[in-house]
Design an enzyme around this catalytic site. Structure first.
Site, PDB file in Angstrom:
ATOM      1  N   ASP A 104       0.831  -1.180  -0.109  1.00  0.00           N
ATOM      2  CA  ASP A 104      -0.074   0.052   0.011  1.00  0.00           C
ATOM      3  C   ASP A 104       0.854   1.324  -0.032  1.00  0.00           C
ATOM      4  O   ASP A 104       0.463   2.352   0.273  1.00  0.00           O
ATOM      5  CB  ASP A 104      -0.999   0.073   1.122  1.00  0.00           C
ATOM      6  CG  ASP A 104      -2.023  -0.777   1.023  1.00  0.00           C
ATOM      7  OD1 ASP A 104      -2.510  -1.399  -0.074  1.00  0.00           O
ATOM      8  OD2 ASP A 104      -2.382  -1.608   2.257  1.00  0.00           O
ATOM      9  N   GLU A 105       1.944   1.418  -0.369  1.00  0.00           N
ATOM     10  CA  GLU A 105       2.936   2.372  -0.568  1.00  0.00           C
ATOM     11  C   GLU A 105       3.488   2.743  -2.072  1.00  0.00           C
ATOM     12  O   GLU A 105       4.497   3.410  -1.995  1.00  0.00           O
ATOM     13  CB  GLU A 105       4.149   2.280   0.441  1.00  0.00           C
ATOM     14  CG  GLU A 105       3.728   2.091   1.878  1.00  0.00           C
ATOM     15  CD  GLU A 105       4.784   2.028   2.873  1.00  0.00           C
ATOM     16  OE1 GLU A 105       6.099   2.524   2.464  1.00  0.00           O
ATOM     17  OE2 GLU A 105       4.658   1.726   4.124  1.00  0.00           O
TER      18      GLU A 105
END
Length: 283
Positions: free
Chosen positions: A227-228
């Site tokens: 999620d980065e």
């Protein structure tokens, strides 16, 4: 017969890049229909997107050869997209299908120009949706023991369908580092923007308990860092104390569906360019 292409390029910023490209396009008989550029002062890199039209049938390879001296001269990373070709996407989904349904609707109305070549899920929930739309459905349950095999199946499906983009439309399985690297820049994910504050199950209910005043969603490229990945699109909406937790869930689903569709459209139209851990997005 008219021919249209989208050209994207990035390189170290130097004088003469735009002049060189426009001269080559002029000599090739192209008309520039749209142009956008950005110089990133932090990295010193230059980014350009140009949409061009030709009066007549021009081959992709011929345009590539025409521009190859310019690419070598400026050490460019260039991509040429045939604007007439409909890109192919694979949509992956789990239990919640709101983002999937929105994508299918936007394709049906013509706002999103793409063909869905497969729907892949670790659940059976979306089988009827896929069959109603005439899209091949693949039910591949995922366990610790079968994860590697399932990801190899996905890679094979990407190759066999000549897929341009894999869309995680609330697909609730973490892709391995190996798969993320092999499909780098070709996978887009959507999630709520409460991270890292509210993780795990029922994040909207957690947010309701904390009395949040903003709900949002983030669409980004998938990388090995969970999620980065580089962010493509985001949206927020104000909420109040008068809303129940289920109201926050409903609001969040609407935002997620919209943001994911916009991110997919931007990518497929060649409007998103990777810039390290960030993106350059030409709207």
């Amino acid at each position: 017969m008219a021919t249209s292409f989208i050209i994207t390029l990035s390189c170290e910023d130097r004088p003469g890049i735009v002049a060189g490209l426009t001269t080559e396009l002029y000599e090739a008989g192209a008309n520039i229909a749209e142009s956008a550029q950005f110089w990133d002062r932090d990295s010193g890199r230059f980014f350009l997107r140009v949409a061009v039209d030709f009066q007549g049938d021009v081959a992709h390879d011929a345009l590539e050869r025409q521009l190859s001296p310019l690419v070598d001269r400026f050490a460019m990373h260039m991509k040429i997209i045939d604007a007439a070709r409909r890109p192919k996407i694979i949509i992956m989904v789990s239990a919640f299908d709101h983002a999937l349904l929105h994508l299918l609707y936007q394709i049906r109305t013509g706002w999103l120009g793409a063909d869905v070549v497969a729907i892949v899920s670790n659940r059976e929930v979306s089988r009827e949706t896929a069959e109603a739309a005439g899209i091949p459905f693949h039910h591949w349950p995922v366990t610790k023991e079968t994860k590697a095999e399932q990801e190899e199946k996905l890679l094979k499906l990407v190759r066999e369908t000549d897929c341009d983009l894999v869309v995680l439309a609330r697909y609730m399985q973490i892709l391995s580092d190996n798969l993320s690297k092999r499909l780098s820049g070709k996978v887009i994910n959507i999630h709520h923007s409460f991270l890292p504050s509210f993780k795990g199950a029922k994040p909207y209910h957690q947010a309701h308990q904390r009395g949040v005043k903003l709900i949002g969603a983030t669409a980004h490229y998938v990388t090995a860092d969970l999620d980065e990945g580089p962010i493509i699109e985001q949206e927020t909406e104000r909420v109040s104390h008068a809303l129940a937790a289920d109201d926050l869930v409903a609001t969040g689903r609407d935002i997620e569906a919209r943001v994911l569709a916009r991110a997919v459209k931007l990518h497929l139209e060649g409007r998103v360019m990777l810039n390290g851990t960030r993106t350059v997005v030409f709207g």
